[in-house]
Enzyme design. Structure first.
Site, PDB file in Angstrom:
ATOM      1  N   HIS A  18     -23.408  -8.539   4.186  1.00  0.00           N
ATOM      2  CA  HIS A  18     -22.401  -9.462   3.633  1.00  0.00           C
ATOM      3  C   HIS A  18     -21.161  -8.700   3.147  1.00  0.00           C
ATOM      4  O   HIS A  18     -20.480  -9.160   2.234  1.00  0.00           O
ATOM      5  CB  HIS A  18     -22.979 -10.292   2.479  1.00  0.00           C
TER       6      HIS A  18
ATOM      7  N   SER B 153       5.223   1.659  10.228  1.00  0.00           N
ATOM      8  CA  SER B 153       5.869   0.367  10.045  1.00  0.00           C
ATOM      9  C   SER B 153       7.362   0.554  10.240  1.00  0.00           C
ATOM     10  O   SER B 153       7.925   1.571   9.844  1.00  0.00           O
ATOM     11  CB  SER B 153       5.583  -0.157   8.636  1.00  0.00           C
TER      12      SER B 153
ATOM     13  N   LYS C 229       3.796   3.337   5.306  1.00  0.00           N
ATOM     14  CA  LYS C 229       2.666   2.774   6.033  1.00  0.00           C
ATOM     15  C   LYS C 229       2.194   3.626   7.210  1.00  0.00           C
ATOM     16  O   LYS C 229       2.993   4.225   7.921  1.00  0.00           O
ATOM     17  CB  LYS C 229       3.026   1.381   6.589  1.00  0.00           C
TER      18      LYS C 229
ATOM     19  N   GLU D 161      -7.097  -2.164  15.730  1.00  0.00           N
ATOM     20  CA  GLU D 161      -6.735  -3.586  15.638  1.00  0.00           C
ATOM     21  C   GLU D 161      -6.552  -4.200  17.024  1.00  0.00           C
ATOM     22  O   GLU D 161      -6.983  -5.326  17.286  1.00  0.00           O
ATOM     23  CB  GLU D 161      -5.441  -3.760  14.834  1.00  0.00           C
TER      24      GLU D 161
END
Ligand code: ARG
Length: 472
Positions: free
Chosen positions: A164, A285, A291, A298
């Site tokens: 979980h 970024s 970043k 992804e």
């Protein structure tokens, strides 16, 4: 419009047609923009067919030689990127045949003897799928090799295992990663199983009912490396279940890659801080200078959506089709090509990202050191003292609640304190909840104890070697 003159085109269709195809229909129905990916298989199929026609005497030997030479030249042009594909000629099959006719003249008219594009495309696709399945297996083997190397480095790296997405019980990182070894091994097995079913040649099935001509189906099957001709001509031209299997195996493998990628995304966040993805596998970024984004995992995660979509596409195309060939079947190709390419790319970048990943072992250990993760061990200590498990579970539940309400460290409870909850506790929490001991006690087959993980690593390496030997 097409570069070929109307004559050439209508001649391939034969005398039945008095009008050229409407340009919109031409564009709508053309598949050569994508089915040119079948070119090399189409040529192999045609060469085998031509040789068979020669062997059976259906076409003169001299003509066969000219045809084969012409096909080989076309193959060389396609490989070199010199071949001008023409949308007006619909698909790869017509492009090849039409060019052959331009180049060698009348003998080209004998190549399609006893053949239909229906058995032709089924043959091309079967050959394509054999290679695509092998390529997927090779990509998976490569990734599993990298995974094993990285896992070997991290037998003593401990992190929380999760359920979980809550910290559950401590495990070795090697153990965690070996879970993916198992998934990717089964994925490779699915492609291997599929290859075993791609063993029959559709060629000679004709449009659907075979041919009145004395073709030699065994001969073409052998030439193309099949075990024999397919058993039913109608099945051969109508079925695409092997394509479905390929898409399904690809979708499953992509889902596994996606889960792995998702963990890299999570683990590389500041919240987890378990890993750093190498610069070469990250992007920045355009706005926020600080970043570093995990775009590679992804994208792998995102691309699994395409692979699932491709499977659903073909299932949907097939579900209402009457036997045998229907033009709907042309819609099989883009999903297949897309899944093959997507899976290949994702396997490659995943292997690269994993090979270059930095593991922050102290962050992992810190996260695994919460004594709460060993509450189960406390209960099992009571079970070893003959306390029924349900009773032990209840007692430890109360202990955990007690620690939470009073802001106490579970690991700091003395033997005395524990005995206040149950007289059977054999020692203090410091002893019962030692991390190393907890790991070592999980020594069942498939467990995370050191020896078990070492065994699993050795066994995994052996399986991978065996597979590689079989393929060699
Ligand atoms: N481009 C077609 C396909 O991919 C080839 C077979 C065409 N057959 C036909 N009867 N129109 O399915």
């Amino acid at each position: 419009m097409s570069g070929k003159d109307e004559q050439t085109r209508t001649k391939l269709w034969g005398g039945r047609f008095q009008q050229a195809t409407d340009p919109t229909v031409e564009r709508f129905s053309a598949s050569v923009a994508f089915d040119q990916a079948l070119a090399r298989y189409d040529l192999r199929g045609s060469i085998a067919h031509a040789r068979m026609l020669g062997k059976t005497g259906l076409v003169e030997a001299a003509d066969v030689d000219v045809i084969v030479k012409g096909l080989e030249d076309i193959g060389a042009d396609i490989e070199a990127g010199r071949f001008a594909f023409d949308d007006g000629l619909e698909d790869i099959h017509m492009n090849v045949e039409s060019t052959l006719r331009e180049r060698i003249g009348p003998p080209a008219g004998r190549l399609h003897t006893g053949r239909s594009r229906n058995d032709q495309v089924a043959t091309d696709l079967t050959l394509y799928l054999r290679d695509a399945a092998s390529a997927a297996e090779a990509g998976l083997a490569q990734l599993r090799g990298v995974l094993l190397e990285r896992a070997r480095e991290h037998v003593d790296t401990v992190l929380p295992g999760y359920t979980h997405l809550q910290r559950a019980q401590p495990v070795r990182l090697a153990h965690h990663w070996l879970a993916y070894f198992e998934m990717w091994t089964r994925d490779a097995g699915r492609f291997r199983d599929l290859r075993a079913r791609l063993d029959r040649s559709p060629l000679g099935s004709g449009a659907l009912a075979g041919s009145t001509l004395p073709l030699d189906r065994v001969d073409t099957a052998e030439r193309l490396g099949f075990e024999g001709p397919s058993r039913n001509s109608m099945d051969s031209v109508a079925s695409r279940d092997c394509a479905l299997e390929f898409l399904s195996a690809a979708a499953i493998a992509m889902v596994h890659l996606s889960r792995f990628a998702d963990e890299l995304v999570l683990w590389s966040s500041s919240e987890f801080g378990f890993v750093t993805i190498a610069d070469a596998y990250s992007t920045g970024s355009s706005l926020m200078p600080q970043k570093k984004n995990p775009d590679v995992p992804e994208l792998v995660r995102g691309k699994s959506g395409r692979a699932i979509g491709n499977l659903v596409t073909l299932l949907t195309v097939l579900k209402g089709l009457p036997l045998t060939y229907n033009r709907d079947l042309q819609e099989d190709k883009e999903p297949i090509f897309d899944s093959a390419r997507t899976l290949g790319d994702c396997l490659e970048v995943s292997a690269g990202a994993l090979a270059t990943l930095t593991v922050k072992t102290s962050r992992m250990r810190e996260a695994a050191s919460d004594p709460m993760l060993l509450a189960t061990d406390l209960a099992e200590a009571l079970v070893r003292e003959d306390v029924p498990f349900r009773e032990a579970h209840e007692v430890v539940g109360k202990l955990v609640a007690h620690c939470e309400t009073n802001d106490l460290d579970l690991g700091g409870l003395s033997h005395e304190a524990l005995r206040g909850f149950h007289s059977a506790f054999p020692a203090g929490a410091d002893e019962l909840l030692a991390l190393e001991r907890a790991l070592e006690e999980r020594a069942l087959p498939g467990g995370t104890a050191r020896n078990r993980v070492q065994e699993a690593l050795a066994e995994a390496a052996e399986r991978l070697d065996e597979e590689r030997e079989e393929e060699a």
